[in-house]
Design a protein around this motif. Structure first.
Motif, PDB file in Angstrom:
ATOM      1  N   PRO A  75      84.204   8.949  53.875  1.00 56.71           N
ATOM      2  CA  PRO A  75      83.945  10.311  54.343  1.00 56.71           C
ATOM      3  C   PRO A  75      82.444  10.549  54.480  1.00 56.71           C
ATOM      4  O   PRO A  75      81.644   9.857  53.844  1.00 56.71           O
ATOM      5  CB  PRO A  75      84.554  11.171  53.239  1.00 56.71           C
ATOM      6  CG  PRO A  75      84.434  10.324  52.011  1.00 56.71           C
ATOM      7  CD  PRO A  75      84.645   8.905  52.459  1.00 56.71           C
ATOM      8  N   ALA A  76      82.071  11.527  55.318  1.00 55.28           N
ATOM      9  CA  ALA A  76      80.655  11.838  55.493  1.00 55.28           C
ATOM     10  C   ALA A  76      80.090  12.405  54.197  1.00 55.28           C
ATOM     11  O   ALA A  76      80.667  13.323  53.615  1.00 55.28           O
ATOM     12  CB  ALA A  76      80.481  12.836  56.628  1.00 55.28           C
ATOM     13  N   PRO A  77      78.980  11.862  53.698  1.00 52.86           N
ATOM     14  CA  PRO A  77      78.386  12.388  52.460  1.00 52.86           C
ATOM     15  C   PRO A  77      77.722  13.740  52.709  1.00 52.86           C
ATOM     16  O   PRO A  77      77.499  14.141  53.863  1.00 52.86           O
ATOM     17  CB  PRO A  77      77.356  11.315  52.099  1.00 52.86           C
ATOM     18  CG  PRO A  77      76.969  10.712  53.409  1.00 52.86           C
ATOM     19  CD  PRO A  77      78.215  10.737  54.254  1.00 52.86           C
ATOM     20  N   ASN A  78      77.374  14.425  51.640  1.00 53.66           N
ATOM     21  CA  ASN A  78      76.705  15.716  51.743  1.00 53.66           C
ATOM     22  C   ASN A  78      75.191  15.580  51.809  1.00 53.66           C
ATOM     23  O   ASN A  78      74.482  16.589  51.825  1.00 53.66           O
ATOM     24  CB  ASN A  78      77.084  16.600  50.547  1.00 53.66           C
ATOM     25  CG  ASN A  78      78.565  16.934  50.525  1.00 53.66           C
ATOM     26  OD1 ASN A  78      79.161  17.155  51.578  1.00 53.66           O
ATOM     27  ND2 ASN A  78      79.148  16.968  49.343  1.00 53.66           N
ATOM     28  N   VAL A  79      74.704  14.336  51.837  1.00 53.69           N
ATOM     29  CA  VAL A  79      73.264  14.084  51.858  1.00 53.69           C
ATOM     30  C   VAL A  79      72.952  13.036  52.921  1.00 53.69           C
ATOM     31  O   VAL A  79      73.827  12.277  53.343  1.00 53.69           O
ATOM     32  CB  VAL A  79      72.756  13.576  50.491  1.00 53.69           C
ATOM     33  CG1 VAL A  79      72.900  14.656  49.426  1.00 53.69           C
ATOM     34  CG2 VAL A  79      73.492  12.310  50.073  1.00 53.69           C
ATOM     35  N   ASP A  80      71.703  13.012  53.358  1.00 52.17           N
ATOM     36  CA  ASP A  80      71.260  11.983  54.285  1.00 52.17           C
ATOM     37  C   ASP A  80      70.949  10.699  53.514  1.00 52.17           C
ATOM     38  O   ASP A  80      70.764  10.717  52.300  1.00 52.17           O
ATOM     39  CB  ASP A  80      70.022  12.452  55.044  1.00 52.17           C
ATOM     40  CG  ASP A  80      70.328  13.620  55.969  1.00 52.17           C
ATOM     41  OD1 ASP A  80      71.411  13.618  56.582  1.00 52.17           O
ATOM     42  OD2 ASP A  80      69.486  14.538  56.067  1.00 52.17           O
ATOM     43  N   SER A  81      70.899   9.604  54.244  1.00 54.10           N
ATOM     44  CA  SER A  81      70.636   8.306  53.631  1.00 54.10           C
ATOM     45  C   SER A  81      69.332   7.721  54.166  1.00 54.10           C
ATOM     46  O   SER A  81      68.862   8.086  55.252  1.00 54.10           O
ATOM     47  CB  SER A  81      71.790   7.337  53.925  1.00 54.10           C
ATOM     48  OG  SER A  81      73.012   7.851  53.444  1.00 54.10           O
ATOM     49  N   GLY A  82      68.759   6.823  53.400  1.00 57.09           N
ATOM     50  CA  GLY A  82      67.526   6.166  53.812  1.00 57.09           C
ATOM     51  C   GLY A  82      67.570   4.683  53.501  1.00 57.09           C
ATOM     52  O   GLY A  82      68.291   4.243  52.594  1.00 57.09           O
ATOM     53  N   LEU A  83      66.821   3.919  54.263  1.00 61.06           N
ATOM     54  CA  LEU A  83      66.713   2.481  54.043  1.00 61.06           C
ATOM     55  C   LEU A  83      65.409   2.178  53.310  1.00 61.06           C
ATOM     56  O   LEU A  83      64.355   2.711  53.646  1.00 61.06           O
ATOM     57  CB  LEU A  83      66.735   1.730  55.377  1.00 61.06           C
ATOM     58  CG  LEU A  83      67.985   1.903  56.239  1.00 61.06           C
ATOM     59  CD1 LEU A  83      67.827   1.121  57.548  1.00 61.06           C
ATOM     60  CD2 LEU A  83      69.229   1.445  55.491  1.00 61.06           C
ATOM     61  N   VAL A  84      65.513   1.326  52.300  1.00 61.78           N
ATOM     62  CA  VAL A  84      64.345   0.888  51.540  1.00 61.78           C
ATOM     63  C   VAL A  84      64.265  -0.630  51.603  1.00 61.78           C
ATOM     64  O   VAL A  84      65.214  -1.320  51.221  1.00 61.78           O
ATOM     65  CB  VAL A  84      64.440   1.338  50.067  1.00 61.78           C
ATOM     66  CG1 VAL A  84      63.267   0.779  49.271  1.00 61.78           C
ATOM     67  CG2 VAL A  84      64.460   2.852  49.971  1.00 61.78           C
ATOM     68  N   ALA A  85      63.153  -1.126  52.123  1.00 60.99           N
ATOM     69  CA  ALA A  85      62.933  -2.571  52.191  1.00 60.99           C
ATOM     70  C   ALA A  85      61.908  -2.973  51.139  1.00 60.99           C
ATOM     71  O   ALA A  85      61.016  -2.192  50.797  1.00 60.99           O
ATOM     72  CB  ALA A  85      62.439  -2.973  53.578  1.00 60.99           C
ATOM     73  N   TRP A  86      62.057  -4.170  50.640  1.00 60.46           N
ATOM     74  CA  TRP A  86      61.106  -4.628  49.628  1.00 60.46           C
ATOM     75  C   TRP A  86      60.902  -6.142  49.721  1.00 60.46           C
ATOM     76  O   TRP A  86      61.764  -6.868  50.191  1.00 60.46           O
ATOM     77  CB  TRP A  86      61.565  -4.248  48.220  1.00 60.46           C
ATOM     78  CG  TRP A  86      62.940  -4.743  47.847  1.00 60.46           C
ATOM     79  CD1 TRP A  86      64.123  -4.105  48.047  1.00 60.46           C
ATOM     80  CD2 TRP A  86      63.264  -5.995  47.233  1.00 60.46           C
ATOM     81  NE1 TRP A  86      65.165  -4.871  47.593  1.00 60.46           N
ATOM     82  CE2 TRP A  86      64.668  -6.039  47.087  1.00 60.46           C
ATOM     83  CE3 TRP A  86      62.500  -7.073  46.792  1.00 60.46           C
ATOM     84  CZ2 TRP A  86      65.333  -7.130  46.526  1.00 60.46           C
ATOM     85  CZ3 TRP A  86      63.157  -8.158  46.225  1.00 60.46           C
ATOM     86  CH2 TRP A  86      64.563  -8.168  46.092  1.00 60.46           C
ATOM     87  N   THR A  87      59.717  -6.558  49.283  1.00 60.90           N
ATOM     88  CA  THR A  87      59.355  -7.978  49.250  1.00 60.90           C
ATOM     89  C   THR A  87      58.894  -8.314  47.843  1.00 60.90           C
ATOM     90  O   THR A  87      58.056  -7.605  47.262  1.00 60.90           O
ATOM     91  CB  THR A  87      58.220  -8.282  50.242  1.00 60.90           C
ATOM     92  OG1 THR A  87      58.611  -7.858  51.553  1.00 60.90           O
ATOM     93  CG2 THR A  87      57.927  -9.779  50.269  1.00 60.90           C
ATOM     94  N   HIS A  88      59.445  -9.377  47.295  1.00 61.75           N
ATOM     95  CA  HIS A  88      59.149  -9.772  45.918  1.00 61.75           C
ATOM     96  C   HIS A  88      57.662 -10.019  45.711  1.00 61.75           C
ATOM     97  O   HIS A  88      56.975 -10.569  46.559  1.00 61.75           O
ATOM     98  CB  HIS A  88      59.930 -11.050  45.580  1.00 61.75           C
ATOM     99  CG  HIS A  88      59.582 -11.636  44.240  1.00 61.75           C
ATOM    100  ND1 HIS A  88      60.056 -11.128  43.058  1.00 61.75           N
ATOM    101  CD2 HIS A  88      58.785 -12.700  43.898  1.00 61.75           C
ATOM    102  CE1 HIS A  88      59.592 -11.839  42.046  1.00 61.75           C
ATOM    103  NE2 HIS A  88      58.816 -12.788  42.526  1.00 61.75           N
ATOM    104  N   ARG A  89      57.173  -9.599  44.549  1.00 62.81           N
ATOM    105  CA  ARG A  89      55.822  -9.939  44.112  1.00 62.81           C
ATOM    106  C   ARG A  89      55.910 -10.484  42.696  1.00 62.81           C
ATOM    107  O   ARG A  89      56.819 -10.141  41.937  1.00 62.81           O
ATOM    108  CB  ARG A  89      54.896  -8.731  44.153  1.00 62.81           C
ATOM    109  CG  ARG A  89      55.353  -7.547  43.333  1.00 62.81           C
ATOM    110  CD  ARG A  89      54.308  -6.447  43.258  1.00 62.81           C
ATOM    111  NE  ARG A  89      53.270  -6.770  42.288  1.00 62.81           N
ATOM    112  CZ  ARG A  89      52.263  -5.949  41.979  1.00 62.81           C
ATOM    113  NH1 ARG A  89      52.143  -4.792  42.583  1.00 62.81           N
ATOM    114  NH2 ARG A  89      51.371  -6.293  41.071  1.00 62.81           N
TER     115      ARG A  89
END
Length: 295
Positions: A199-213
């Motif tokens: 179902p459609a959530p009540n909040v927007d979503s975001g993408l988070v990218a990461w590179t190991h250090r």
């Protein structure tokens, strides 16, 4: 790709048919919102930078929408699923929609928040639509557990994405931002609308990218640094001299450690990056190693 037939991806009709057949009703308790748009899962895989032949860890595969898109680019996928009904069905779904890629898929029935090992070859990437209610603890746990992870991309609640990628001094900077920086360079990688979920959530979503250090220090443990971060943000509007007094054994000791670390005792934690938190932890550790009253 070596396979002659690419996987078929799931659309709204396939997702609903699978859910109905399994009598699966998405629950808020497990943060279940199934992606029903093939273009969205292809975008997630593209933004993740996963290459053919990479071993990918997926958390919360659900009905298999993102899993199929990962297999489509030639990845080998280990999926960790907490729901026994969904975990049991995933191999059949992969066999039906991606028969030529099925040998590159395995599913693990487990809670990603408490898993202590991942079977199979060490994963190089983490790509997941993380359950919103536990997204940060799961991400930090897996980063700590699996040093083999080189990069990743996760979809989380938009507000959480902002926090994870926030720089020191910004309004959204806090514990998630500082702790994630111990493991990786993190960035915001885009936004996802609500209409691609069922179902459609009540909040927007975001993408988070990461590179190991590599860890920023070997002088003190991660736990010691994280204790400083937790204390610094427990009262984020207060100066470090006050909020660190319990950890240091007193306000004077906290001030001395901060000065040793080269930090103004009246600074707030929200102004510091991971390297400054490390410097404080090192100063506290060294001060504790010197008996009181010693020269």
């Amino acid at each position: 790709m070596p396979e002659t037939s690419a996987p078929r991806l799931l659309g709204p009709a396939e997702v609903r048919e699978l859910a109905a057949r399994l009598d699966v009703r998405p629950t808020k308790q497990r943060g279940q919102n199934f992606v029903i748009d093939a273009n969205t899962v292809r975008r997630i895989v593209r933004e993740s930078g996963v290459a053919e032949g990479e071993v990918v860890l997926e958390v919360g595969p659900g009905l298999g929408s993102l899993t199929l898109a990962l297999l489509e680019v030639g990845a080998e996928v280990t999926a960790v699923e907490i729901d026994p009904v969904l975990a049991a069905e995933l191999p059949a779904t992969i066999a039906t929609f991606a028969p030529h890629q099925a040998e590159r898929f395995r599913v693990v029935l487990a809670d990603a928040l408490s898993v202590t090992e991942i079977p199979g070859p060490p994963p190089q990437a983490l790509v997941a639509n993380l359950p919103y209610n536990v997204s940060v603890p799961v991400l930090l746990h897996l980063m700590a557990l699996l040093p083999s992870l080189e990069h990743g991309l996760v979809m989380v609640q938009a507000e959480v994405a902002d926090r994870l990628a926030a720089p020191p001094g910004s309004k959204t900077y806090g514990v998630p931002s500082a702790k994630a920086a111990w493991f990786a360079d993190v960035r915001r990688a885009g936004a996802i609308g609500r209409n691609v979920f069922w179902p459609a959530p009540n909040v927007d979503s975001g993408l988070v990218a990461w590179t190991h250090r590599e860890p920023p220090t070997d002088q003190v443990s991660r736990e010691e640094v994280f204790a400083v971060i937790d204390a610094a943000f427990a009262h984020r509007r207060k100066a470090l001299r006050g909020v660190l007094r319990t950890l240091a054994g007193g306000a004077e000791q906290a001030e001395a450690a901060l000065r040793t670390a080269g930090i103004d005792p009246l600074t707030r934690g929200e102004a510091l990056g991971i390297d400054e938190f490390v410097a404080i932890a090192v100063a506290l550790h060294e001060a504790a190693a010197v008996p009181r009253g010693s020269a």
